[in-house]
Design a protein around this motif. Structure first.
Motif, PDB file in Angstrom:
ATOM      1  N   ASN A   1      30.621 -37.922  -8.641  1.00  0.00           N
ATOM      2  CA  ASN A   1      31.811 -37.623  -7.832  1.00  0.00           C
ATOM      3  C   ASN A   1      32.856 -38.727  -7.895  1.00  0.00           C
ATOM      4  OD1 ASN A   1      30.771 -35.147  -6.975  1.00  0.00           O
ATOM      5  ND2 ASN A   1      29.672 -36.121  -5.285  1.00  0.00           N
ATOM      6  N   ASN A   2      32.585 -39.775  -8.623  1.00  0.00           N
ATOM      7  CA  ASN A   2      33.508 -40.900  -8.767  1.00  0.00           C
ATOM      8  C   ASN A   2      34.375 -40.643 -10.005  1.00  0.00           C
ATOM      9  OD1 ASN A   2      34.725 -43.350  -9.471  1.00  0.00           O
ATOM     10  ND2 ASN A   2      33.013 -44.568  -8.697  1.00  0.00           N
ATOM     11  N   THR A   3      35.573 -40.118  -9.786  1.00  0.00           N
ATOM     12  CA  THR A   3      36.420 -39.721 -10.919  1.00  0.00           C
ATOM     13  C   THR A   3      36.830 -40.907 -11.782  1.00  0.00           C
ATOM     14  OG1 THR A   3      38.382 -39.772  -9.507  1.00  0.00           O
ATOM     15  CG2 THR A   3      37.315 -37.631  -9.809  1.00  0.00           C
ATOM     16  N   THR A   4      37.035 -42.082 -11.172  1.00  0.00           N
ATOM     17  CA  THR A   4      37.407 -43.261 -11.964  1.00  0.00           C
ATOM     18  C   THR A   4      36.281 -43.632 -12.916  1.00  0.00           C
ATOM     19  OG1 THR A   4      38.833 -44.086 -10.200  1.00  0.00           O
ATOM     20  CG2 THR A   4      38.110 -45.683 -11.854  1.00  0.00           C
ATOM     21  N   ALA A   5      35.054 -43.732 -12.396  1.00  0.00           N
ATOM     22  CA  ALA A   5      33.913 -44.079 -13.243  1.00  0.00           C
ATOM     23  C   ALA A   5      33.691 -43.008 -14.314  1.00  0.00           C
ATOM     24  CB  ALA A   5      32.656 -44.262 -12.399  1.00  0.00           C
ATOM     25  N   GLN A   6      33.776 -41.758 -13.952  1.00  0.00           N
ATOM     26  CA  GLN A   6      33.544 -40.685 -14.923  1.00  0.00           C
ATOM     27  C   GLN A   6      34.580 -40.714 -16.041  1.00  0.00           C
ATOM     28  OE1 GLN A   6      30.734 -38.735 -15.107  1.00  0.00           O
ATOM     29  NE2 GLN A   6      30.179 -40.251 -13.562  1.00  0.00           N
ATOM     30  N   ARG A   7      35.835 -40.975 -15.688  1.00  0.00           N
ATOM     31  CA  ARG A   7      36.898 -41.065 -16.700  1.00  0.00           C
ATOM     32  C   ARG A   7      36.652 -42.271 -17.620  1.00  0.00           C
ATOM     33  NH1 ARG A   7      40.986 -40.170 -13.550  1.00  0.00           N
ATOM     34  NH2 ARG A   7      41.184 -42.332 -12.898  1.00  0.00           N
ATOM     35  N   THR A   8      36.230 -43.388 -17.031  1.00  0.00           N
ATOM     36  CA  THR A   8      35.947 -44.595 -17.814  1.00  0.00           C
ATOM     37  C   THR A   8      34.807 -44.343 -18.797  1.00  0.00           C
ATOM     38  OG1 THR A   8      36.692 -46.034 -16.023  1.00  0.00           O
ATOM     39  CG2 THR A   8      35.226 -47.011 -17.660  1.00  0.00           C
ATOM     40  N   PHE A   9      33.684 -43.872 -18.306  1.00  0.00           N
ATOM     41  CA  PHE A   9      32.512 -43.686 -19.172  1.00  0.00           C
ATOM     42  C   PHE A   9      32.726 -42.577 -20.195  1.00  0.00           C
ATOM     43  CE2 PHE A   9      30.620 -46.111 -15.685  1.00  0.00           C
ATOM     44  CZ  PHE A   9      29.942 -47.075 -16.423  1.00  0.00           C
ATOM     45  N   ALA A  10      33.592 -41.629 -19.917  1.00  0.00           N
ATOM     46  CA  ALA A  10      33.897 -40.568 -20.885  1.00  0.00           C
ATOM     47  C   ALA A  10      34.633 -41.116 -22.104  1.00  0.00           C
ATOM     48  CB  ALA A  10      34.727 -39.473 -20.219  1.00  0.00           C
ATOM     49  N   ASN A  11      35.154 -42.328 -22.004  1.00  0.00           N
ATOM     50  CA  ASN A  11      35.867 -42.949 -23.116  1.00  0.00           C
ATOM     51  C   ASN A  11      35.044 -44.012 -23.828  1.00  0.00           C
ATOM     52  OD1 ASN A  11      38.676 -41.935 -23.504  1.00  0.00           O
ATOM     53  ND2 ASN A  11      38.651 -42.187 -21.281  1.00  0.00           N
ATOM     54  N   SER A  12      33.741 -44.014 -23.606  1.00  0.00           N
ATOM     55  CA  SER A  12      32.882 -44.979 -24.287  1.00  0.00           C
ATOM     56  C   SER A  12      32.947 -44.746 -25.797  1.00  0.00           C
ATOM     57  CB  SER A  12      31.440 -44.831 -23.800  1.00  0.00           C
ATOM     58  OG  SER A  12      30.618 -45.767 -24.459  1.00  0.00           O
ATOM     59  N   PRO A  13      33.196 -45.792 -26.581  1.00  0.00           N
ATOM     60  CA  PRO A  13      33.318 -45.622 -28.032  1.00  0.00           C
ATOM     61  C   PRO A  13      32.138 -44.922 -28.695  1.00  0.00           C
ATOM     62  CG  PRO A  13      34.084 -47.781 -27.404  1.00  0.00           C
ATOM     63  CD  PRO A  13      33.471 -47.171 -26.174  1.00  0.00           C
ATOM     64  N   HIS A  14      30.934 -45.125 -28.184  1.00  0.00           N
ATOM     65  CA  HIS A  14      29.766 -44.519 -28.845  1.00  0.00           C
ATOM     66  C   HIS A  14      29.814 -42.991 -28.820  1.00  0.00           C
ATOM     67  CE1 HIS A  14      28.052 -43.855 -24.815  1.00  0.00           C
ATOM     68  NE2 HIS A  14      27.104 -43.141 -25.394  1.00  0.00           N
ATOM     69  N   LEU A  15      30.583 -42.426 -27.927  1.00  0.00           N
ATOM     70  CA  LEU A  15      30.681 -40.963 -27.836  1.00  0.00           C
ATOM     71  C   LEU A  15      31.536 -40.354 -28.949  1.00  0.00           C
ATOM     72  CD1 LEU A  15      31.141 -40.651 -23.965  1.00  0.00           C
ATOM     73  CD2 LEU A  15      29.048 -40.282 -25.316  1.00  0.00           C
ATOM     74  N   PHE A  16      32.216 -41.197 -29.713  1.00  0.00           N
ATOM     75  CA  PHE A  16      33.131 -40.707 -30.746  1.00  0.00           C
ATOM     76  C   PHE A  16      32.716 -41.120 -32.160  1.00  0.00           C
ATOM     77  CE2 PHE A  16      35.300 -41.366 -26.720  1.00  0.00           C
ATOM     78  CZ  PHE A  16      35.735 -40.080 -26.456  1.00  0.00           C
ATOM     79  N   VAL A  17      31.474 -41.563 -32.302  1.00  0.00           N
ATOM     80  CA  VAL A  17      30.970 -41.991 -33.611  1.00  0.00           C
ATOM     81  C   VAL A  17      31.020 -40.860 -34.629  1.00  0.00           C
ATOM     82  CG1 VAL A  17      28.889 -42.762 -34.829  1.00  0.00           C
ATOM     83  CG2 VAL A  17      29.586 -43.883 -32.721  1.00  0.00           C
ATOM     84  N   ASP A  18      30.938 -39.621 -34.177  1.00  0.00           N
ATOM     85  CA  ASP A  18      30.983 -38.488 -35.108  1.00  0.00           C
ATOM     86  C   ASP A  18      32.293 -38.447 -35.886  1.00  0.00           C
ATOM     87  OD1 ASP A  18      32.165 -37.820 -32.527  1.00  0.00           O
ATOM     88  OD2 ASP A  18      32.330 -35.763 -33.262  1.00  0.00           O
ATOM     89  N   LYS A  19      33.306 -39.177 -35.434  1.00  0.00           N
ATOM     90  CA  LYS A  19      34.605 -39.209 -36.115  1.00  0.00           C
ATOM     91  C   LYS A  19      34.804 -40.495 -36.934  1.00  0.00           C
ATOM     92  CE  LYS A  19      36.731 -36.365 -32.539  1.00  0.00           C
ATOM     93  NZ  LYS A  19      35.624 -36.275 -31.599  1.00  0.00           N
ATOM     94  N   TRP A  20      33.824 -41.373 -36.933  1.00  0.00           N
ATOM     95  CA  TRP A  20      33.953 -42.623 -37.697  1.00  0.00           C
ATOM     96  C   TRP A  20      33.945 -42.322 -39.187  1.00  0.00           C
ATOM     97  CZ3 TRP A  20      31.092 -47.534 -35.648  1.00  0.00           C
ATOM     98  CH2 TRP A  20      31.519 -47.805 -34.344  1.00  0.00           C
ATOM     99  N   ASP A  21      34.899 -42.907 -39.914  1.00  0.00           N
ATOM    100  CA  ASP A  21      35.002 -42.676 -41.356  1.00  0.00           C
ATOM    101  C   ASP A  21      35.598 -43.869 -42.096  1.00  0.00           C
ATOM    102  OD1 ASP A  21      37.643 -42.604 -40.534  1.00  0.00           O
ATOM    103  OD2 ASP A  21      38.007 -40.543 -41.166  1.00  0.00           O
ATOM    104  N   THR A  22      35.741 -44.996 -41.429  1.00  0.00           N
ATOM    105  CA  THR A  22      36.455 -46.142 -41.984  1.00  0.00           C
ATOM    106  C   THR A  22      35.574 -47.384 -41.930  1.00  0.00           C
ATOM    107  OG1 THR A  22      38.518 -45.152 -41.214  1.00  0.00           O
ATOM    108  CG2 THR A  22      38.588 -47.494 -41.734  1.00  0.00           C
TER     109      THR A  22
END
Length: 173
Positions: free
Chosen positions: A82-103
């Motif tokens: 229920n903590n929108t600030t924490a949820q927004r922060t953790f949703a931007n963790s770099p490890h969640l976007f590794v599927d797009k790493w190509d460089t």
């Protein structure tokens, strides 16, 4: 996070910048930014270097030695649904976007950095390798958040510039 791309595009307009051979380098929060941009750069960069950055924010939240900073910086715990600030922060963790790493990415970290542990760089390196992305890992067992020993500094400089030369310099004719 959305402010990175316009800033990068604006800098790429400068006459002294080769927009076809951009590298992205950062340390500490800049290292986190490098890991994040690796999953969001839309082919802007040809190489990345991250030094002492956070790769997995959930891991970071639990393993840092300074819990006050983790709560302050991240807005609370990742399990506080229920903590929108924490949820927004953790949703931007770099490890969640590794599927797009190509460089190609170089990950650098000191093992005596107790604020951001070296396993952050090790995990980012492993993720890149497992994705088939060219990667290199430079770990200093005797350094903290900064590289302070002269010989280590020489190795840091040499590795840093060799990485950029390898991926950003034009091919010799």
């Amino acid at each position: 996070m959305k402010n990175y791309s316009p800033a990068i595009d604006e800098m790429a307009k400068e006459p002294f910048v080769d927009k076809d051979r951009l590298g992205c380098v950062g340390a500490s929060f800049g290292g986190f930014s490098v890991y994040w941009l690796a999953g969001h750069h839309d082919k802007r960069f040809k190489a990345f270097i991250a030094h002492d950055g956070i790769f997995n924010m959930e891991m970071q939240y639990l393993e840092t030695e300074e819990k006050w900073f983790a709560n302050w910086d991240m807005g609370g715990a990742y399990w506080e649904k229920n903590n929108t600030t924490a949820q927004r922060t953790f949703a931007n963790s770099p490890h969640l976007f590794v599927d797009k790493w190509d460089t190609p990415i170089l990950c650098i970290h000191g093992e005596k950095d107790f604020r951001i542990l070296a396993n952050q760089a090790m995990a980012a390196f492993d993720a890149a390798v497992m994705r088939g992305v060219p990667a290199e890992l430079l770990i200093y067992p005797d350094e903290n958040h900064w590289v302070l020993k002269p010989q280590n500094g020489i190795l840091w400089q040499r590795t840093f510039f060799e990485w950029l030369d390898k991926w950003l310099k034009p091919a010799k004719q």
